[in-house]
Motif scaffolding. Structure first.
Motif, PDB file in Angstrom:
ATOM      1  N   GLN A 106     -26.619 -11.426 -26.482  1.00 45.51           N
ATOM      2  CA  GLN A 106     -27.645 -11.928 -27.401  1.00 45.51           C
ATOM      3  C   GLN A 106     -29.057 -11.890 -26.837  1.00 45.51           C
ATOM      4  N   THR A 107     -29.190 -11.702 -25.536  1.00 48.81           N
ATOM      5  CA  THR A 107     -30.506 -11.795 -24.910  1.00 48.81           C
ATOM      6  C   THR A 107     -30.812 -10.518 -24.132  1.00 48.81           C
ATOM      7  N   SER A 108     -32.007 -10.463 -23.595  1.00 55.49           N
ATOM      8  CA  SER A 108     -32.422  -9.334 -22.766  1.00 55.49           C
ATOM      9  C   SER A 108     -33.009  -9.869 -21.473  1.00 55.49           C
ATOM     10  N   GLY A 109     -33.274  -8.963 -20.553  1.00 57.17           N
ATOM     11  CA  GLY A 109     -33.832  -9.365 -19.262  1.00 57.17           C
ATOM     12  C   GLY A 109     -33.217  -8.541 -18.157  1.00 57.17           C
ATOM     13  N   THR A 110     -33.423  -8.983 -16.942  1.00 56.21           N
ATOM     14  CA  THR A 110     -32.908  -8.274 -15.774  1.00 56.21           C
ATOM     15  C   THR A 110     -31.408  -8.498 -15.638  1.00 56.21           C
ATOM     16  N   ASN A 111     -30.667  -7.436 -15.406  1.00 54.27           N
ATOM     17  CA  ASN A 111     -29.220  -7.485 -15.210  1.00 54.27           C
ATOM     18  C   ASN A 111     -28.862  -8.550 -14.176  1.00 54.27           C
ATOM     19  N   ASP A 116     -24.514  -5.667 -16.994  1.00 47.98           N
ATOM     20  CA  ASP A 116     -25.350  -5.984 -18.157  1.00 47.98           C
ATOM     21  C   ASP A 116     -24.682  -6.888 -19.180  1.00 47.98           C
ATOM     22  N   ASN A 119     -27.706 -11.528 -18.246  1.00 53.00           N
ATOM     23  CA  ASN A 119     -29.023 -11.189 -17.706  1.00 53.00           C
ATOM     24  C   ASN A 119     -29.886 -12.435 -17.586  1.00 53.00           C
ATOM     25  N   GLY A 121     -32.278 -13.447 -19.334  1.00 54.95           N
ATOM     26  CA  GLY A 121     -32.507 -14.151 -20.595  1.00 54.95           C
ATOM     27  C   GLY A 121     -31.467 -15.223 -20.848  1.00 54.95           C
TER      28      GLY A 121
END
Length: 282
Positions: A106-111, A116, A119, A121
């Motif tokens: 559901q989120t994004s950001g650095t692994n 992945d 992250n 997020g």
């Protein structure tokens, strides 16, 4: 890390150990960034991201906060009862606190887990859950803990450093330090270098391999923490890539015995007799 096999058992049903100690209050706790949802059990949205609150205690009654990260292709409804145990969930419901199961994708950001699934997020969402629990008077801030399985165990490893500002103790099921797809958990440094959080680290022996050898990663995590003065205990249950159901009561007890900045650990002289025999001496 490919999809994890559906292997957890239902967990324990014995009476849990209540918190045996209240530690220090972290001086770097998260604060809310948006309006909080109600904290009743079920799917709740935190800044637009769904979190499954598997167990919640009475409003206004502080208790432990347990943060759970599931494995690849899994979900918190399936894993949390196995990883935390039915007795632990009931202890939260009756005595206070929250068990939050995060939902990947559901989120994004650095692994943050090597594949992945999780992250940075997701770490921000954990911050929001804790902040809302504090706002609702439901958090014993000396008892904030994290655990997870496989990709969730790798996330817990990373999270333990990134959120050492508030984590009291952690448990990994088949997690640890790995180098995978350019991601290296061993390069992680602690946000709070003075917090010697305790870690209970499970792996399933030489057959605990799903693309990566979790035995090696778990032992590397132990060794890295011990080099920094942490209590870190490895338990080789020998059953491959699975959550060891017989260990679940010990997981709950470990959390209750290790509040924030509990140093020295009450286990420095040896583990409780109730712990599995396959757990090494501290």
């Amino acid at each position: 890390v490919p999809t994890d096999p559906a292997v957890p058992s239902p967990g324990d049903t014995t009476a849990p150990t209540p918190p045996t100690a209240t530690g220090a209050t972290p001086d770097d706790l998260p604060t809310t960034t948006a309006a909080c949802p109600d904290l009743n059990e079920g799917i709740r949205s935190f800044t637009g991201v769904d979190v499954n609150l598997i167990a919640t205690g009475p409003s206004g009654t502080p208790g432990p906060i347990i943060l759970y990260w599931h494995g690849t292709g899994s979900n918190p409804s399936f894993e949390v009862p196995a990883g935390v145990g039915q007795a632990g969930l009931q202890a939260i419901r009756s005595g206070g606190g929250i068990v939050a199961g995060f939902i990947s994708g559901q989120t994004s950001g650095t692994n943050s887990s090597g594949n992945d699934v999780w992250n940075t997020g997701d770490m921000a969402i954990a911050d929001e859950v804790i902040a809302c629990a504090i706002e609702a008077g439901m958090a014993d801030t000396s008892h904030i803990h994290s655990l997870g399985m496989s990709a969730g165990g790798l996330m817990t490893t990373n999270f333990s450093y990134q959120r050492s500002n508030y984590l009291a103790s952690v448990v990994t099921y088949s997690g640890g330090h790995i180098v995978f797809n350019g991601f290296d958990t061993t390069s992680t440094t602690k946000r709070n270098s003075s917090n010697q959080f305790a870690a209970l680290i499970f792996h399933g022996g030489t057959s605990d391999v799903v693309t990566i050898p979790f035995k090696d990663g778990s032992e590397a995590y132990r060794d890295h923490l011990r080099s920094q003065g942490h209590l870190a205990v490895v338990c080789d249950h020998g059953d491959g890539h699975t959550i060891p159901g017989d260990a679940v009561p010990s997981v709950w007890q470990f959390f209750m015995d290790h509040p924030y900045q509990q140093d020295p650990s009450p286990y420095a002289g040896g583990l409780p007799a109730s712990f599995p025999s396959y757990c090494e001496s501290p």
